[in-house]
Write a protein that holds these residues in place. Structure first.
Motif, PDB file in Angstrom:
ATOM      1  N   LEU A 237       0.742  -1.150  -0.023  1.00  0.00           N
ATOM      2  CA  LEU A 237       0.042  -0.052   0.083  1.00  0.00           C
ATOM      3  C   LEU A 237       0.981   1.238  -0.041  1.00  0.00           C
ATOM      4  O   LEU A 237       0.561   2.251  -0.823  1.00  0.00           O
ATOM      5  CB  LEU A 237      -1.120   0.025   1.107  1.00  0.00           C
ATOM      6  N   MET A 238       1.694   1.232   0.974  1.00  0.00           N
ATOM      7  CA  MET A 238       2.692   2.616   0.999  1.00  0.00           C
ATOM      8  C   MET A 238       3.568   2.816  -0.339  1.00  0.00           C
ATOM      9  O   MET A 238       3.891   3.781  -0.832  1.00  0.00           O
ATOM     10  CB  MET A 238       3.519   2.305   1.989  1.00  0.00           C
ATOM     11  N   ASP A 239       3.886   1.575  -0.899  1.00  0.00           N
ATOM     12  CA  ASP A 239       4.629   1.747  -2.144  1.00  0.00           C
ATOM     13  C   ASP A 239       3.979   2.546  -3.442  1.00  0.00           C
ATOM     14  O   ASP A 239       4.323   3.221  -4.159  1.00  0.00           O
ATOM     15  CB  ASP A 239       4.829   0.219  -2.690  1.00  0.00           C
ATOM     16  N   ALA A 240       2.395   2.216  -3.380  1.00  0.00           N
ATOM     17  CA  ALA A 240       1.558   2.963  -4.337  1.00  0.00           C
ATOM     18  C   ALA A 240       0.848   4.032  -3.901  1.00  0.00           C
ATOM     19  O   ALA A 240       0.350   4.712  -5.053  1.00  0.00           O
ATOM     20  CB  ALA A 240       0.397   1.420  -4.612  1.00  0.00           C
ATOM     21  N   LEU A 241       1.031   4.358  -2.760  1.00  0.00           N
ATOM     22  CA  LEU A 241       0.288   5.442  -2.363  1.00  0.00           C
ATOM     23  C   LEU A 241       0.639   6.817  -2.750  1.00  0.00           C
ATOM     24  O   LEU A 241       1.994   7.377  -2.864  1.00  0.00           O
ATOM     25  CB  LEU A 241       0.200   5.630  -0.908  1.00  0.00           C
ATOM     26  N   PRO A 242      -0.146   7.884  -3.399  1.00  0.00           N
ATOM     27  CA  PRO A 242       0.473   9.094  -3.840  1.00  0.00           C
ATOM     28  C   PRO A 242       0.764   9.851  -2.595  1.00  0.00           C
ATOM     29  O   PRO A 242       0.129   9.848  -1.739  1.00  0.00           O
ATOM     30  CB  PRO A 242      -0.864   9.927  -4.384  1.00  0.00           C
ATOM     31  N   CYS A 243       2.118  10.303  -2.642  1.00  0.00           N
ATOM     32  CA  CYS A 243       2.695  10.702  -1.229  1.00  0.00           C
ATOM     33  C   CYS A 243       3.789  11.841  -1.692  1.00  0.00           C
ATOM     34  O   CYS A 243       4.916  11.717  -2.117  1.00  0.00           O
ATOM     35  CB  CYS A 243       3.457   9.497  -0.572  1.00  0.00           C
ATOM     36  N   ASP A 244       3.291  13.084  -1.749  1.00  0.00           N
ATOM     37  CA  ASP A 244       4.397  14.247  -1.782  1.00  0.00           C
ATOM     38  C   ASP A 244       4.927  14.510  -0.454  1.00  0.00           C
ATOM     39  O   ASP A 244       5.742  15.082  -0.305  1.00  0.00           O
ATOM     40  CB  ASP A 244       3.550  15.457  -2.232  1.00  0.00           C
ATOM     41  N   ILE A 245       4.228  14.493   0.678  1.00  0.00           N
ATOM     42  CA  ILE A 245       4.606  14.835   2.049  1.00  0.00           C
ATOM     43  C   ILE A 245       4.292  13.718   2.965  1.00  0.00           C
ATOM     44  O   ILE A 245       3.181  13.004   3.043  1.00  0.00           O
ATOM     45  CB  ILE A 245       4.029  16.133   2.587  1.00  0.00           C
ATOM     46  N   LEU A 246       5.274  13.051   3.642  1.00  0.00           N
ATOM     47  CA  LEU A 246       5.067  11.820   4.683  1.00  0.00           C
ATOM     48  C   LEU A 246       5.198  12.470   5.981  1.00  0.00           C
ATOM     49  O   LEU A 246       6.459  13.050   6.274  1.00  0.00           O
ATOM     50  CB  LEU A 246       6.012  10.875   4.519  1.00  0.00           C
ATOM     51  N   ILE A 247       4.279  12.253   6.810  1.00  0.00           N
ATOM     52  CA  ILE A 247       4.328  12.494   8.058  1.00  0.00           C
ATOM     53  C   ILE A 247       4.302  11.099   8.961  1.00  0.00           C
ATOM     54  O   ILE A 247       3.317  10.421   8.774  1.00  0.00           O
ATOM     55  CB  ILE A 247       3.106  13.363   8.854  1.00  0.00           C
ATOM     56  N   ALA A 248       5.547  10.808   9.690  1.00  0.00           N
ATOM     57  CA  ALA A 248       5.403   9.537  10.321  1.00  0.00           C
ATOM     58  C   ALA A 248       4.897   9.711  11.807  1.00  0.00           C
ATOM     59  O   ALA A 248       5.180  10.606  12.556  1.00  0.00           O
ATOM     60  CB  ALA A 248       6.730   8.814  10.445  1.00  0.00           C
ATOM     61  N   ALA A 249       4.152   8.655  12.326  1.00  0.00           N
ATOM     62  CA  ALA A 249       3.919   8.798  13.648  1.00  0.00           C
ATOM     63  C   ALA A 249       4.977   9.167  14.652  1.00  0.00           C
ATOM     64  O   ALA A 249       4.882   9.703  15.536  1.00  0.00           O
ATOM     65  CB  ALA A 249       3.022   7.334  14.194  1.00  0.00           C
ATOM     66  N   HIS A 250       6.096   8.342  14.289  1.00  0.00           N
ATOM     67  CA  HIS A 250       7.316   8.653  15.050  1.00  0.00           C
ATOM     68  C   HIS A 250       8.341   9.373  13.976  1.00  0.00           C
ATOM     69  O   HIS A 250       8.674   8.773  13.092  1.00  0.00           O
ATOM     70  CB  HIS A 250       7.999   7.300  15.630  1.00  0.00           C
ATOM     71  N   PRO A 251       8.461  10.687  14.121  1.00  0.00           N
ATOM     72  CA  PRO A 251       9.177  11.245  13.038  1.00  0.00           C
ATOM     73  C   PRO A 251      10.784  10.823  12.660  1.00  0.00           C
ATOM     74  O   PRO A 251      10.826  10.706  11.581  1.00  0.00           O
ATOM     75  CB  PRO A 251       9.596  12.742  13.664  1.00  0.00           C
ATOM     76  N   ASP A 252      11.138  10.133  13.692  1.00  0.00           N
ATOM     77  CA  ASP A 252      12.710   9.508  13.410  1.00  0.00           C
ATOM     78  C   ASP A 252      12.383   8.454  12.390  1.00  0.00           C
ATOM     79  O   ASP A 252      13.610   8.254  12.334  1.00  0.00           O
ATOM     80  CB  ASP A 252      13.400   9.446  14.673  1.00  0.00           C
ATOM     81  N   GLY A 257      13.776  15.144   9.897  1.00  0.00           N
ATOM     82  CA  GLY A 257      12.803  16.521  10.129  1.00  0.00           C
ATOM     83  C   GLY A 257      11.195  16.122  10.845  1.00  0.00           C
ATOM     84  O   GLY A 257      11.393  14.969  11.102  1.00  0.00           O
ATOM     85  N   ARG A 258      10.710  17.093  11.102  1.00  0.00           N
ATOM     86  CA  ARG A 258       9.323  16.655  11.478  1.00  0.00           C
ATOM     87  C   ARG A 258       8.441  16.007  10.359  1.00  0.00           C
ATOM     88  O   ARG A 258       7.378  15.413  10.703  1.00  0.00           O
ATOM     89  CB  ARG A 258       8.667  18.000  11.895  1.00  0.00           C
ATOM     90  N   TYR A 259       8.842  16.124   8.981  1.00  0.00           N
ATOM     91  CA  TYR A 259       8.095  15.459   7.912  1.00  0.00           C
ATOM     92  C   TYR A 259       9.116  15.332   6.820  1.00  0.00           C
ATOM     93  O   TYR A 259      10.191  16.198   6.810  1.00  0.00           O
ATOM     94  CB  TYR A 259       6.751  16.138   7.503  1.00  0.00           C
ATOM     95  N   SER A 260       8.856  14.656   5.772  1.00  0.00           N
ATOM     96  CA  SER A 260       9.419  14.329   4.581  1.00  0.00           C
ATOM     97  C   SER A 260       8.793  14.841   3.515  1.00  0.00           C
ATOM     98  O   SER A 260       7.737  14.262   3.180  1.00  0.00           O
ATOM     99  CB  SER A 260      10.119  12.989   4.637  1.00  0.00           C
ATOM    100  N   ASP A 261       9.372  15.426   2.644  1.00  0.00           N
ATOM    101  CA  ASP A 261       8.874  15.990   1.280  1.00  0.00           C
ATOM    102  C   ASP A 261       9.691  15.554   0.194  1.00  0.00           C
ATOM    103  O   ASP A 261       9.798  16.007  -0.896  1.00  0.00           O
ATOM    104  CB  ASP A 261       8.591  17.458   1.198  1.00  0.00           C
ATOM    105  N   ALA A 262      10.842  14.511   0.506  1.00  0.00           N
ATOM    106  CA  ALA A 262      11.594  13.741  -0.475  1.00  0.00           C
ATOM    107  C   ALA A 262      10.988  13.147  -1.401  1.00  0.00           C
ATOM    108  O   ALA A 262      10.064  12.308  -0.724  1.00  0.00           O
ATOM    109  CB  ALA A 262      12.717  13.102   0.246  1.00  0.00           C
ATOM    110  N   PRO A 263      11.257  12.909  -2.508  1.00  0.00           N
ATOM    111  CA  PRO A 263      10.706  12.152  -3.532  1.00  0.00           C
ATOM    112  C   PRO A 263      10.692  10.476  -3.198  1.00  0.00           C
ATOM    113  O   PRO A 263      11.718   9.865  -2.674  1.00  0.00           O
ATOM    114  CB  PRO A 263      11.531  12.141  -5.009  1.00  0.00           C
ATOM    115  N   GLY A 264       9.318  10.026  -3.181  1.00  0.00           N
ATOM    116  CA  GLY A 264       9.660   8.346  -2.819  1.00  0.00           C
ATOM    117  C   GLY A 264       9.575   8.288  -1.218  1.00  0.00           C
ATOM    118  O   GLY A 264       9.836   7.267  -0.957  1.00  0.00           O
TER     119      GLY A 264
END
Length: 288
Positions: A237-252, A257-264
């Motif tokens: 699911l995560m591989d296929a999900l449109p995702c420009d910005i990722l917020i992880a429940a645990h940021p590390d 950073g607090r979130y990731s906007d890196a490609p992929g």
């Protein structure tokens, strides 16, 4: 220097409003080893459009302004609830406008504050069916890899159950629930589009995918097969999900950073867990 000064001024301004009330059973501090690390104070900040972060250095909490009410995602530890509400206020919002609180998983570090937040805002907590079971009990499920750690948290009573793929609509927001089992079988991730001017971005708030467990638990045991299959489904699911910005429940777990906007970013998040699970399974098969 300026950032440090801004942080100091924000902490002074919110300190009084952010302390748990003495004797409040819903915000009674949980004495857990990583509480200080998880609840490292951070000023609230904008992510993109009308999406914000109102959480901490080690636990993410997100806020979405839909134009017709607010949506909060996750609640951190019980003692964190007053700080979360203080952060919401410091952004200029009224916590009583929070209509829904979305839950990623029935663990005390993400769900411990939900009962107090729901009580103080009047919001409805939204979770998966399995997640809701854990929230109502305020305890880990019998098949949770971390069950032997124990620990309970304030139970949640005002709940709405949703399925993976279901869309929660409020104002301008359409927030999609994504079942992401593995870390717990009730884990749920959430995604929505945030727009700024003529640009829109897909934001994903991902539940934990870390294959950790209490001592003695074996992912190679026959009884653990549904957990491993759950992880594998979550990776796909995560591989296929449109995702420009990722917020992880645990940021590390998703970067520095607090979130990731890196490609992929979402694929990288899944790959990290894939590697950890593969390493764990190999070690168990070798008897390590």
């Amino acid at each position: 220097m300026m950032r440090a000064l801004a942080l100091a001024l924000w902490m002074i301004g919110t300190a009084g409003a952010a302390k748990p009330a003495a004797g409040d059973p819903l915000t009674r501090p949980m004495a857990v080893d990583r509480a200080e690390e998880w609840l490292k104070p951070l000023p609230p900040g904008k992510i993109f459009g009308t999406s914000y972060l109102v959480g901490f250095g080690g636990l993410s909490v997100a806020l979405i302004d839909t134009g017709d009410g607010l949506v909060l995602i996750d609640g951190a530890l019980p003692q964190a609830a007053p700080m979360i509400l203080a952060n919401v206020r410091s952004l200029g919002f009224d916590p009583r406008d929070i209509k829904f609180i979305l839950s990623t998983e029935p663990h005390y570090d993400h769900a411990g504050g939900l009962a107090a937040l729901a009580r103080d805002t009047g919001a409805t907590v939204v979770a998966s069916a399995r997640g809701a079971e854990g929230l109502r009990a305020g305890a880990l499920a019998k098949d949770d890899p971390q069950l032997a750690y124990g620990g309970t948290w304030p139970a949640v009573t005002r709940l709405r159950v949703v399925k993976g793929g279901e869309v929660l609509r409020l104002g301008t927001a359409a927030i999609t629930a994504h079942a992401t089992p593995g870390h717990t079988m009730g884990s749920m991730s959430w995604s929505w589009n945030a727009c700024e001017g003529g640009t829109c971005k897909a934001i994903v708030f991902a539940s934990s995918l870390n294959p950790v467990s209490a001592d003695g638990y074996r992912y190679t045991a026959k009884s653990s097969a549904p957990i491993v299959r759950g992880f594998e489904a979550s990776y796909r699911l995560m591989d296929a999900l449109p995702c420009d910005i990722l917020i992880a429940a645990h940021p590390d777990n998703a970067g520095s950073g607090r979130y990731s906007d890196a490609p992929g970013a979402c694929r990288a998040y899944a790959d990290r867990s894939r590697g950890l699970l593969a390493k764990r399974l190999a070690a168990e098969r070798k008897g390590e």
